[in-house]
Design a protein around this motif. Structure first.
Motif, mmCIF file in Angstrom:
data_model
loop_
_atom_site.group_PDB
_atom_site.id
_atom_site.type_symbol
_atom_site.label_atom_id
_atom_site.label_comp_id
_atom_site.label_asym_id
_atom_site.label_seq_id
_atom_site.Cartn_x
_atom_site.Cartn_y
_atom_site.Cartn_z
ATOM 1 N N PHE A 86 0.842 -1.201 0.000
ATOM 2 C CA PHE A 86 0.000 0.000 0.000
ATOM 3 C C PHE A 86 0.874 1.246 0.000
ATOM 4 N N CYS A 87 1.857 1.285 0.888
ATOM 5 C CA CYS A 87 2.703 2.481 0.998
ATOM 6 C C CYS A 87 3.576 2.655 -0.243
ATOM 7 N N LYS A 88 4.155 1.553 -0.724
ATOM 8 C CA LYS A 88 5.000 1.655 -1.915
ATOM 9 C C LYS A 88 4.192 2.124 -3.128
ATOM 10 N N THR A 89 2.989 1.585 -3.274
ATOM 11 C CA THR A 89 2.147 1.969 -4.404
ATOM 12 C C THR A 89 1.709 3.421 -4.280
ATOM 13 N N THR A 90 1.382 3.846 -3.068
ATOM 14 C CA THR A 90 0.991 5.234 -2.839
ATOM 15 C C THR A 90 2.119 6.187 -3.216
ATOM 16 N N LYS A 146 9.288 0.616 -10.405
ATOM 17 C CA LYS A 146 8.280 1.231 -11.255
ATOM 18 C C LYS A 146 7.023 0.384 -11.358
ATOM 19 N N SER A 147 7.159 -0.900 -11.111
ATOM 20 C CA SER A 147 6.010 -1.802 -11.209
ATOM 21 C C SER A 147 4.951 -1.507 -10.156
ATOM 22 N N TYR A 148 5.290 -0.681 -9.153
ATOM 23 C CA TYR A 148 4.318 -0.376 -8.113
ATOM 24 C C TYR A 148 3.387 0.768 -8.473
ATOM 25 N N THR A 149 3.487 1.322 -9.681
ATOM 26 C CA THR A 149 2.525 2.332 -10.096
ATOM 27 C C THR A 149 1.135 1.711 -10.088
ATOM 28 N N PRO A 150 0.184 2.308 -9.369
ATOM 29 C CA PRO A 150 -1.112 1.650 -9.178
ATOM 30 C C PRO A 150 -1.969 1.628 -10.431
ATOM 31 N N ALA A 155 -12.304 21.075 -1.284
ATOM 32 C CA ALA A 155 -11.628 21.270 0.000
ATOM 33 C C ALA A 155 -10.963 19.991 0.506
ATOM 34 N N GLY A 156 -10.974 18.916 -0.308
ATOM 35 C CA GLY A 156 -10.417 17.641 0.128
ATOM 36 C C GLY A 156 -8.906 17.612 0.139
ATOM 37 N N VAL A 157 -8.360 16.551 0.726
ATOM 38 C CA VAL A 157 -6.907 16.340 0.807
ATOM 39 C C VAL A 157 -6.563 15.163 -0.092
ATOM 40 N N LEU A 158 -5.699 15.390 -1.070
ATOM 41 C CA LEU A 158 -5.333 14.334 -2.015
ATOM 42 C C LEU A 158 -4.668 13.174 -1.282
ATOM 43 N N VAL A 159 -5.200 11.969 -1.472
ATOM 44 C CA VAL A 159 -4.657 10.778 -0.814
ATOM 45 C C VAL A 159 -4.422 9.695 -1.856
ATOM 46 N N SER A 160 -3.925 8.563 -1.382
ATOM 47 C CA SER A 160 -3.641 7.453 -2.287
ATOM 48 C C SER A 160 -4.899 7.006 -3.010
ATOM 49 N N PRO A 161 -4.807 6.689 -4.309
ATOM 50 C CA PRO A 161 -5.969 6.170 -5.033
ATOM 51 C C PRO A 161 -6.455 4.836 -4.468
ATOM 52 N N LEU A 162 -5.574 4.152 -3.704
ATOM 53 C CA LEU A 162 -5.973 2.875 -3.115
ATOM 54 C C LEU A 162 -7.023 3.044 -2.024
ATOM 55 N N ALA A 199 4.663 5.592 -5.155
ATOM 56 C CA ALA A 199 4.904 5.502 -6.600
ATOM 57 C C ALA A 199 3.902 6.353 -7.362
ATOM 58 N N TYR A 200 2.651 6.338 -6.929
ATOM 59 C CA TYR A 200 1.612 7.119 -7.601
ATOM 60 C C TYR A 200 1.932 8.610 -7.576
ATOM 61 N N PHE A 201 2.496 9.079 -6.452
ATOM 62 C CA PHE A 201 2.822 10.497 -6.339
ATOM 63 C C PHE A 201 4.235 10.811 -6.840
ATOM 64 N N GLY A 202 4.911 9.813 -7.403
ATOM 65 C CA GLY A 202 6.190 10.064 -8.064
ATOM 66 C C GLY A 202 7.412 9.999 -7.182
ATOM 67 N N TYR A 203 7.320 9.369 -6.002
ATOM 68 C CA TYR A 203 8.466 9.299 -5.102
ATOM 69 C C TYR A 203 9.231 7.993 -5.266
ATOM 70 N N SER A 204 10.505 8.016 -4.859
ATOM 71 C CA SER A 204 11.387 6.863 -5.048
ATOM 72 C C SER A 204 11.496 5.972 -3.822
ATOM 73 N N TYR A 205 11.129 6.497 -2.646
ATOM 74 C CA TYR A 205 11.271 5.717 -1.416
ATOM 75 C C TYR A 205 10.009 5.820 -0.564
#
Length: 433
Positions: free
Chosen positions: A207-211, A270-274, A339-346, A213-219
């Motif tokens: 979940f964390c890795k995919t999240t 890169k495979s963790y892109t949701p 007014a929402g807060v962008l979160v993981s698509p998961l 990855a979705y926002f473009g981070y490496s770690y």
């Protein structure tokens, strides 16, 4: 090679040869002091030594048990400083294998145990002289059959003589695991603070890795079983043994997600892109968590057991040409300000009431869409003058001046009947009213 030993009072002396120098032998009965460690033995006397020949000594010098593999000896620490200064910890469960494992995981070549419950690591030895093994005789707090040094005295080992070291720790975690680190890297704003999501009941390493990855981070960094942090820089200070990352993941209790004061850090492939195909209807902007109060959109809302993103988009455009639409379960909300807060698509993982192949928001979150590129069905098969579809309030009639029922009801018939009686608005309901 040491061939001779000599004892005097509380002191022990060793040497390769016996040289009397200006001294001389005296009768044996002049050595009368009892040894402190065994009162049945004699340990010299004042200014006199009891001398022994070690050529035929058969005593066991090194404990060759499996736990003692890699043993280098018992060493006195240097004057006023630690012999091993790279890392240290203490535990009431301390054992020799535990200390060797810790030091090997952290990349140090030596492990030293002291006072029964203390472990020290380093690749440089800053200690003092080698002592007899008997001087490292404090039982380990985690296993009394093993010995863990003594005060200011280390039982010293090679850390690679372990069955669970760096390689085994990496194999026990998912691919990309960089190690367990102190959470002060996050709390001190040193690393992994570019994005944070408190995942509550969702958190797993995937979940964390995919999240991230979705926002473009490496770690990705996971902590305390429920927190996910993202960043682009790997900081390799404050490394800890993996036993410190011992909190069960809220999303899967069979997995570990950091610890109370530590984080598991992963490099993201890169495979963790949701896969957001179930979310990304036309105009999809993302999954937004609820703000402190209310929902992401709050200007207008309604519920329908056939809710889909497309239905909500159309409704928001029809009602007041709102810019945004949001779906969460069977509820549609509209507005011009998000007014929402962008979160993981998961997080937006709930199936839509009207189409289970699509997702419509999640727990305290909504799937938000841009209605300006949505699918508008407002004018399909609707007659001229059509205002829209309205839901009446409970116990309230929207149009109450005149009504009639006909099995041949059409919109044209209803409008004509209302116009004849001088009314400006007509509405049809239940197919026959």
């Amino acid at each position: 090679m040491t061939l001779y030993s000599a004892v005097r009072d509380t002191s022990c002396y060793c040497g390769p040869s016996l040289t009397t120098g200006p001294g001389f032998y005296v009768p044996g009965d002049m050595c009368t002091r009892k040894c402190g460690g065994n009162s049945t033995e004699i340990c010299g006397d004042y200014y006199m030594l009891s001398v022994g020949n070690l050529a035929n000594y058969q005593g066991q010098i090194v404990n060759n048990s499996p736990a003692n593999l890699g043993y280098r000896g018992c060493y006195q620490e240097g004057n006023g400083k630690l012999a091993l200064q790279g890392y240290s910890t203490s535990s009431n469960s301390m054992t020799v294998p535990m200390c060797k494992s810790y030091c090997n995981q952290l990349g140090y070549s030596m492990a030293g145990l002291r006072n029964g419950n203390q472990c020290y690591c380093d690749s440089v030895f800053n200690g003092g002289q080698l002592l007899p093994d008997s001087q490292c005789n404090t039982p380990c707090s985690g296993n009394s059959t093993q010995f863990c040094g003594q005060t200011y005295t280390l039982s010293l080992y090679n850390s690679n003589a372990t069955t669970y070291g760096a390689a085994e720790a990496a194999a026990a975690h998912q691919s990309g695991w960089e190690g367990c680190y102190a959470s002060s890297l996050v709390s001190g704003k040193q690393a992994y603070v570019d994005y944070q999501y408190i995942a509550t009941n969702d958190l797993t390493p995937d979940f964390c890795k995919t999240t991230c990855a979705y926002f473009g981070y490496s770690y990705a960094a996971l902590g305390a079983g429920y927190a996910c942090n993202c960043g682009n820089t790997l900081i390799q200070t404050n490394r800890m043994p993996d036993v410190n990352c011992n909190s069960a993941c809220r999303g899967n209790s069979s997995m570990l997600c950091g610890g109370p004061n530590s984080i598991d850090v992963y490099q993201i492939a890169k495979s963790y892109t949701p896969d957001t195909s179930a979310l990304a209807a036309k105009g999809w902007l993302g999954c937004y968590g609820n703000p402190t109060t209310g929902t992401p959109l709050s200007s207008y809302s309604y519920s329908d057991n056939k809710m889909t993103p497309q239905l909500c988009q159309t409704a928001c455009k029809q009602v007041a040409n709102y810019q945004f639409s949001a779906v969460s379960g069977n509820t549609c909300t509209c507005g011009n300000t998000n007014a929402g807060v962008l979160v993981s698509p998961l997080v937006c993982k709930n199936a839509c009431a009207g189409d289970n192949a699509q997702n419509c928001g999640g727990s305290y979150a909504a799937s938000v869409f841009n209605t300006t590129v949505g699918i508008d069905h407002a004018d399909n098969n609707k007659p001229a003058g059509w205002y829209g579809c309205y839901k009446e309030g409970s116990g309230y009639r929207a149009l109450s001046s005149y009504t009639f029922v006909s099995g041949s009801m059409t919109s044209a018939l209803c409008r004509k009947a209302c116009a004849i009686r001088g009314y400006a608005i007509a509405g049809t309901q239940y197919a026959n009213q």
